[in-house]
Design an enzyme around this catalytic site. Structure first.
Site, PDB file in Angstrom:
ATOM      1  N   GLU A  20       0.845  -1.193   0.000  1.00 44.51           N
ATOM      2  CA  GLU A  20       0.000   0.000   0.000  1.00 44.51           C
ATOM      3  C   GLU A  20       0.884   1.249   0.000  1.00 44.51           C
ATOM      4  OE1 GLU A  20      -2.046  -0.953   3.587  1.00 44.51           O
ATOM      5  OE2 GLU A  20      -2.935  -2.743   2.680  1.00 44.51           O
ATOM      6  N   GLN A  66       2.057  -1.995   5.861  1.00 43.99           N
ATOM      7  CA  GLN A  66       2.344  -0.599   6.173  1.00 43.99           C
ATOM      8  C   GLN A  66       2.751  -0.390   7.638  1.00 43.99           C
ATOM      9  OE1 GLN A  66      -0.738   2.623   5.405  1.00 43.99           O
ATOM     10  NE2 GLN A  66       0.658   2.775   3.674  1.00 43.99           N
ATOM     11  N   PRO A 125      -4.275  -8.972   9.112  1.00 45.84           N
ATOM     12  CA  PRO A 125      -5.090  -9.663   8.102  1.00 45.84           C
ATOM     13  C   PRO A 125      -4.276 -10.598   7.209  1.00 45.84           C
ATOM     14  CG  PRO A 125      -5.691  -7.356   8.218  1.00 45.84           C
ATOM     15  CD  PRO A 125      -4.445  -7.522   9.050  1.00 45.84           C
ATOM     16  N   HIS A 134      -0.402   1.107  15.807  1.00 47.50           N
ATOM     17  CA  HIS A 134       0.780   1.493  15.023  1.00 47.50           C
ATOM     18  C   HIS A 134       2.051   1.171  15.818  1.00 47.50           C
ATOM     19  CE1 HIS A 134      -2.276   3.892  12.989  1.00 47.50           C
ATOM     20  NE2 HIS A 134      -1.419   4.217  12.048  1.00 47.50           N
ATOM     21  N   LEU A 141      -5.990  -1.738  -0.941  1.00 52.99           N
ATOM     22  CA  LEU A 141      -5.759  -1.763   0.503  1.00 52.99           C
ATOM     23  C   LEU A 141      -6.239  -3.100   1.051  1.00 52.99           C
ATOM     24  CD1 LEU A 141      -6.522   1.439   2.553  1.00 52.99           C
ATOM     25  CD2 LEU A 141      -5.854  -0.744   3.530  1.00 52.99           C
ATOM     26  N   GLU A 170      -4.372  -6.495   2.907  1.00 53.45           N
ATOM     27  CA  GLU A 170      -3.137  -7.167   3.309  1.00 53.45           C
ATOM     28  C   GLU A 170      -3.140  -8.654   2.960  1.00 53.45           C
ATOM     29  OE1 GLU A 170      -4.925  -5.157   5.270  1.00 53.45           O
ATOM     30  OE2 GLU A 170      -3.634  -3.394   5.321  1.00 53.45           O
TER      31      GLU A 170
END
Lengths: 354, 323
Positions: B29, B82, B89, B129, B58, B60
């Site tokens: 991505e 990312q 996923p 994140h 988008l 995974e």
């Protein structure tokens, strides 16, 4: 951009069943090709019926039955070139037979024996995908990758109606559309995912409607009409080769056998409907077509059946004659370059086995 | 040699390997037009074209799933996830297919793909994140896992992963993507998988770590002026350099393992178990772990309380020395 065609709600049919619709001919299919198709269907049917018997005899393990799905398998495969790739689900476990794979290989797979491992590149048939729909992105990736290399190969992914509820189906279909991959998404809509009926799977009016959302054509065919399946697949292949991207084919049928040998559908299925479907099963329908056209007669039909039965007898004998797999195979093949601990693990295992 | 950051070193590895081998391609991505959200793939699309540095939908699982098909078609795909926690996923494909497909073909087909992602906390980012997901990957048979901690290793390990015939997952310490700089060899540079790096030699205690915990351990070693601390950078979690681990344990007799992932069944537990099985007579005290806690990674205003700190590491070392 792929052109969005309206989903064809009416099932395409070629075989008329002498019910007033009348038989059609398919361009480019002569007597020899039609008989080849029939041979393929009989081979698959024989494989399936014998496998259920072998399971009852304890000669193979749990087996996923594909009775009455032979038409869509044979029809689609005959529309491909040998360079095109097939990505089967467990419902198409024996589809490699149509590419020259010996029955003993597939029987060994269902016997849980490593002789059931095959090299996909030998037949352009990917390994049997057990988890639902997760092979759809593989087929999309292969078709895309071939296209990037300038090769003309297409791919077809077989999956069921239940698979259209899976995220992997969505991601694979969308990837194929975005990359313009020459992929056929062949949905075997037999209306049951084990015990879950189609209406509990989706609120879409037809599964082919889903194609519109991906920007690809969706077509519906009678999944027990081998010629309709062939024709639709041939068109999809032509689109793919012309750089027009993927096609979704909904092959409609009704599951008229248990999901697998471990399943008892009497708890959930409409038995009257099953009885009705079994009367118009796909091999018999095509046989009727060929007889009406004067292509098939009793002697030829019998010799084709005998040929298939002989292949299965030889196949199971060869599978049962495979020597037991050595325990060292537990540690082999996962890595080109395995962790060093595998050696000591195997040594310890051998010591404990005595 | 050039002085590069970790992310620049990764980018350098890509430029060298895509030039060297026309079957290597990058997908993920925002890897193409944007050059990756961390710029790890910057310049690749312009230089090698949009097909070899491909902006994917988008998705995974679709990225990793299609990479399997790309391998079958003769490509060597390098997939970018990312962020660490955005990779979950793709675990479906990793577990059900990536780690199994070669085995399933009786070793006849290889899947030389790479999955790489920035990982780890401390960057003041929104939820998901910040994760340190290495255990999910290491626990999956059929894949190799590496986590570099220096710019030179980031280049060399990615290069080794791209050239490796097996699937390799590379986690990159995003905390140090830009802050940590170091000398990086020009051109082709391979750091073999399966070899640990002795980041610092010492005699009294071994700190074992990988990725972003290695610089932390080095800081702790600096603070522990009166203790001779050895820092072992594992670098490759699978295949593991057991010899290096056991040699250091034999030398110092004391081991503290530092990981930022949650404690239960984390990679530190595996290392501790190996030491218990194979080094028990060399040890002068228990193997200690300094880890994240068994909680969701916290909101960033309190994330420092979660992350292993110099103080927690030095406290563990003191405790072990006092044993």
């Amino acid at each position: 951009m792929a052109q969005v065609l309206p989903a064809e709600r009416d099932l395409r049919r070629v075989i008329g069943d002498a019910d007033g619709a009348g038989d059609r001919e398919v361009d480019g299919l002569g007597e020899q090709e039609l008989l080849e198709l029939y041979r393929s269907m009989v081979l698959l049917r024989t494989y399936d019926e014998r496998s259920v018997v072998y399971h009852r005899q304890g000669r193979i393990g749990t087996y996923a039955i594909f009775w009455n799905h032979e038409a869509m398998q044979a029809g689609v495969v005959h529309a491909l070139d040998d360079a095109d790739w097939i990505f089967p689900s467990y419902r198409e476990s024996a589809i490699g037979l149509l590419r020259g794979m010996p029955p003993t290989t597939v029987l060994s797979w269902w016997r849980g024996h490593p002789a059931g491992w095959w090299n996909p590149a030998d037949y352009n048939v990917a390994s049997i995908c057990v988890p639902i729909a997760t092979h759809v992105p593989h087929a999309a990736g292969l078709a895309w990758g071939k296209k990037l290399k300038g090769e003309r190969a297409c791919a077809v992914a077989f999956f069921g109606d239940g698979a259209t509820s899976e995220g992997s189906f969505h991601e694979g279909a969308n990837f194929a559309a975005v990359t313009g991959a020459p992929l056929i998404l062949l949905c075997n809509n037999n209306q049951w995912a084990i015990s879950t009926p189609l209406e509990a799977q989706t609120r879409a009016e037809t599964l082919a409607d889903k194609a519109i959302g991906y920007g690809m054509p969706g077509v519906r065919v009678d999944g027990t009409d081998v010629l309709a399946c062939y024709e639709a697949a041939r068109e999809a292949v032509a689109r793919g080769r012309a750089g027009e991207g993927p096609t979704f084919i909904e092959a409609l049928s009704y599951r008229s056998a248990p999901h697998a040998t471990a399943d008892d559908p009497r708890a959930y299925i409409d038995l009257d409907r099953v009885e009705e479907e079994r009367k118009r099963e796909c091999v018999g329908r095509f046989e009727g077509y060929l007889r009406r056209a004067g292509i098939l007669h009793d002697d030829l039909a019998e010799s084709i059946r005998v040929e298939a039965a002989d292949a299965m007898r030889a196949g199971i004998a060869a599978a049962e004659a495979e020597p037991p797999a050595d325990v060292s195979l537990v540690f082999e093949h996962a890595y080109v370059d395995p962790p060093s601990t595998f050696g000591s693990d195997l040594d310890e295992l051998r010591r404990t086995l005595g | 040699m050039a002085e590069l950051s970790i992310v620049e070193a990764i980018n350098d590895a890509f430029h060298v390997e895509l030039e060297r081998d026309p079957s290597v391609m990058v997908l993920g991505e925002d890897v193409g037009r944007a050059g990756g959200v961390f710029r790890a793939t910057a310049g690749l699309r312009d230089k090698f074209g949009p097909d070899r540095c491909f902006d994917t939908p988008l998705a995974e699982a679709g990225i990793l799933g299609s990479a399997i098909g790309l391998c079958m078609a003769g490509w060597r795909p390098v997939c970018e996830m990312q962020y660490d926690a955005f990779s979950y996923p793709c675990l479906d494909q990793l577990i059900t297919h990536v780690g199994r497909y070669r085995w399933r073909t009786g070793g006849k087909m290889s899947f030389p793909l790479v999955v790489r992602m920035p990982y780890g906390g401390g960057v003041r980012a929104p939820e998901l994140h910040d994760d340190s997901p290495e255990t999910y990957y290491v626990h999956t048979p059929g894949v190799k896992v590496a986590i570099p901690s220096t710019p030179s290793d980031a280049k060399g390990i990615l290069t080794a992963a791209i050239r490796d015939p097996d699937p390799v997952v590379v986690l990159e310490p995003k905390l140090h993507y830009r802050t940590l700089k170091g000398e990086v060899p020009d051109g082709e540079h391979v750091v073999p998988l399966g070899k640990a790096r002795l980041a610092r030699e010492g005699d009294d205690v071994t700190l074992v770590a990988y990725g972003s915990m290695v610089p932390l351990c080095e800081q702790a070693a600096d603070v522990l002026e009166d203790v001779s601390v050895e820092v072992l950078d594992i670098r490759t979690l699978k295949p593991l350099d057991e010899d290096a681990l056991l040699a250091s344990a034999a030398k110092t007799g004391r081991v503290v393992i530092v990981q930022e992932a949650p404690r239960v069944c984390g990679f530190a537990a595996e290392l501790a178990a190996i030491l218990a099985e194979k080094a028990i007579l060399d040890l002068r005290g228990p193997v200690l772990r300094v880890t994240g806690y068994d909680v969701p990674y916290p909101y960033w205003q309190i994330e420092d309380a979660y992350m292993p700190s110099v103080e927690r590491v030095t406290a563990a070392v003191r405790k072990l020395l006092d044993f």
